[in-house]
Design a protein around this motif. Sequence first.
Motif, PDB file in Angstrom:
ATOM      1  N   HIS A 473       1.003  -1.387   0.053  1.00 56.75           N
ATOM      2  CA  HIS A 473      -0.248   0.083   0.181  1.00 56.75           C
ATOM      3  C   HIS A 473       0.889   1.370  -0.072  1.00 56.75           C
ATOM      4  N   GLU A 484      -8.891  11.183 -11.116  1.00 55.24           N
ATOM      5  CA  GLU A 484      -8.634   9.968 -11.832  1.00 55.24           C
ATOM      6  C   GLU A 484      -7.468  10.421 -11.775  1.00 55.24           C
ATOM      7  N   SER A 486      -6.463   9.927 -15.229  1.00 56.00           N
ATOM      8  CA  SER A 486      -7.072  10.442 -16.529  1.00 56.00           C
ATOM      9  C   SER A 486      -7.419  11.229 -16.848  1.00 56.00           C
ATOM     10  N   LYS A 500       1.961   5.206 -13.557  1.00 49.55           N
ATOM     11  CA  LYS A 500       1.072   5.010 -12.768  1.00 49.55           C
ATOM     12  C   LYS A 500       0.787   5.213 -11.469  1.00 49.55           C
ATOM     13  N   ALA A 502      -2.309   8.295  -8.568  1.00 46.59           N
ATOM     14  CA  ALA A 502      -3.670   9.111  -8.711  1.00 46.59           C
ATOM     15  C   ALA A 502      -2.853  10.160  -8.780  1.00 46.59           C
ATOM     16  N   GLU A 601      -0.549  -4.191 -10.890  1.00 47.49           N
ATOM     17  CA  GLU A 601      -1.907  -4.274 -10.903  1.00 47.49           C
ATOM     18  C   GLU A 601      -1.059  -2.494 -10.137  1.00 47.49           C
ATOM     19  N   ILE A 602      -1.907  -2.057 -10.344  1.00 45.76           N
ATOM     20  CA  ILE A 602      -1.561  -0.033 -10.015  1.00 45.76           C
ATOM     21  C   ILE A 602      -2.981   0.233  -9.891  1.00 45.76           C
ATOM     22  N   LYS A 603      -3.434   0.617  -8.503  1.00 48.23           N
ATOM     23  CA  LYS A 603      -4.718   1.031  -8.242  1.00 48.23           C
ATOM     24  C   LYS A 603      -5.548   2.387  -7.599  1.00 48.23           C
ATOM     25  N   SER A 604      -5.804   3.004  -7.971  1.00 47.15           N
ATOM     26  CA  SER A 604      -6.426   4.382  -6.150  1.00 47.15           C
ATOM     27  C   SER A 604      -7.552   3.346  -5.746  1.00 47.15           C
ATOM     28  N   LYS A 606      -9.032   4.970  -3.259  1.00 49.09           N
ATOM     29  CA  LYS A 606     -10.406   5.491  -3.143  1.00 49.09           C
ATOM     30  C   LYS A 606     -10.225   6.479  -3.761  1.00 49.09           C
ATOM     31  N   LEU A 617      -2.452   4.177  -2.447  1.00 51.46           N
ATOM     32  CA  LEU A 617      -2.751   3.515  -3.839  1.00 51.46           C
ATOM     33  C   LEU A 617      -2.448   1.552  -3.348  1.00 51.46           C
ATOM     34  N   TYR A 618      -3.050   1.014  -4.562  1.00 51.24           N
ATOM     35  CA  TYR A 618      -2.994  -0.876  -3.870  1.00 51.24           C
ATOM     36  C   TYR A 618      -1.865  -0.885  -5.099  1.00 51.24           C
TER      37      TYR A 618
END
Length: 620
Positions: A473, A484, A486, A500, A502, A601-604, A606, A617-618
């Motif tokens: 994390h 986002e 993007s 990548k 947020a 994988e990399i994603k926000s 919340k 980030l996760y």
Amino acid sequence: MNWNDLAQNILDNVGGTSNVKNATHCATRLRLTLYDDSKADKDKIDKLSGVLGVVNQGGQLQVIIGNDIPKAYDAFMNVYKIGGVVLEDESKTTEKETEKKKKPLSAALDIIAGIFIPVIPVMAGSGVLKALLSVIAMLGWISTTSQTYQILNFVSNTVFYFLPVILAHSASVKFKTNPYISMVLGAMLIDPNFVQMIAQAAKSHSTIKLFGLPVTQTNYGSSVVPILLVIWVLSYIEPLINKIVPKVVRIIIAPLLILLVMTPLTFIVIAPIGAWLGDGLAAIIGWINGYAGWAIPLIVGALSPLLVMTGMHYALISVAINNLAKVGWENIVGPGMLVSNIAQGGAALAVATKTKDSKLKALGISTGISAVLGITEPALYGVNLRYKNPLIASMIGGGIGGLFLGIMGVRRFQQVPPVLLSLPSFIGNDFRNFWFAVIGLVISFIAAYVIQLFMGIPEELKPKADKKVEEKHVLSPLAGEVEELSDVNNVVFSQGMLGKGAAVFPTDGKIYAPFGAKVRVFNSDTKHAIGLASTDGVELLIHCGLDTVKLDGKGFTSHIKQDQDVKKGDLMLEFDPEFISQQGYDPTTMVLVTNANDFDEIKSVKLGKIQSLDTLLYLR
């Protein structure tokens, strides 16, 4: 391949933007001149996907990419400029850095390479054209008396006749002299009036004199050494005269004095010495060929990989060009490097045949074919040097092929790259020399291929699957509103070119360390971005605002410096979002994982409101 990710990783691992003095590239390598070589992590760069190897040579950190070097270089320059730092001209380095001398051999090789690398492509194209004309004429496809042949023939000879002018410009860049004065000095050596004076003096058995002093009557067309010495001397004369002449009249008087000084020095002293040295080199090569003609192709064929790794092949190329100008042929570089390249390809293809690893098989095929076609560095650094046995096999194969060419007296008649397409350059008065060259290629390829099949790759040296970083994390370094990536109004960030992650629209502008890390990137003048490298493998870029580099640090207060170690929760930076908005800039802060290729994988975690040091980030 994400070239921007690779470029960012390279930049991070050489010490960031503040450690890069200059960046250039050649056919296969990204060449970086650094302020402090100790900041470069060669091991990490070497392990990056897309990097075939890393060497520190001639005062440069050279990252071997292969045939895709233009893409890598463009991406590097793109990423570099986004960092807000302009590459510094080497002429503006500090006095302390200027005094930092290279080792004599490294300096000499760097000068030779710097002069000849830009010139070799046009010489290669002209050489291939001349070789093809010879083949077409010998086959009777075109008459040597036709105007088409005559025009193409003088076009193919143009670069060689005007070589002193071309080398003068190339040398002026390396020696930092005025390129136009340099080219004039090169042009006067082959001026038709001077050539006519030499012919008339020879016919009448008289002497040409300048200021009452005798001028050596030598034809400098296609010469190499004389003009290099002339420009080297000019590099001392020009700054001395510029220093003496007042600025008010310097634009006119300085060039006048330079020509008045350099003209007698060139015609009476420097150029004749250069011509004598060139003749001496040709004589030495001729003597070696007379007593041990087999030795040179054998040595070059066996040792070419080592010569390429050290850059010493450029020194041989300059000698070969000189020999071509003096006697019309050479066996110093062409034969030996040709069979060596083929042997490199043979060894790499043998690895592809033998291995069961799909990635290594694909790498062996692609780099092996590239080596056979003349670009050996991908095979050398990507396969042969990495696994040792293929390098040994290629050196043995190159030596065997070189020995055959040496015994048969094979020569090259044009300066072209040592590749399959350059085989016409081995055609002399007949095809005998050509067919021996072909046989030598076959011998070197088969020898390297078979030897590598028998040697194999030691089990412990076979590539191991890259281990993915464990689940992690990343905490938010600031409080604000998560968006986002993007949606950011900047294509570089929104398309993930730098990594990548947020975006966070800040509430208070305080930036905290999200984990224990070293500050790898931080410009103390602009203060707008921080690059962190965590102790467990996460590389994070915190970019405060869009185009805020233009504020030159206004509105920012830093609490860190480059290369500092920080702990989780340390206050690193403060900025005023309201001030930034008033100046017409967007304060949205990007939090990016720049080594994104290390994770699946990399994603926000919340969107919406977030507090400092909450999970942002996760990664897994």
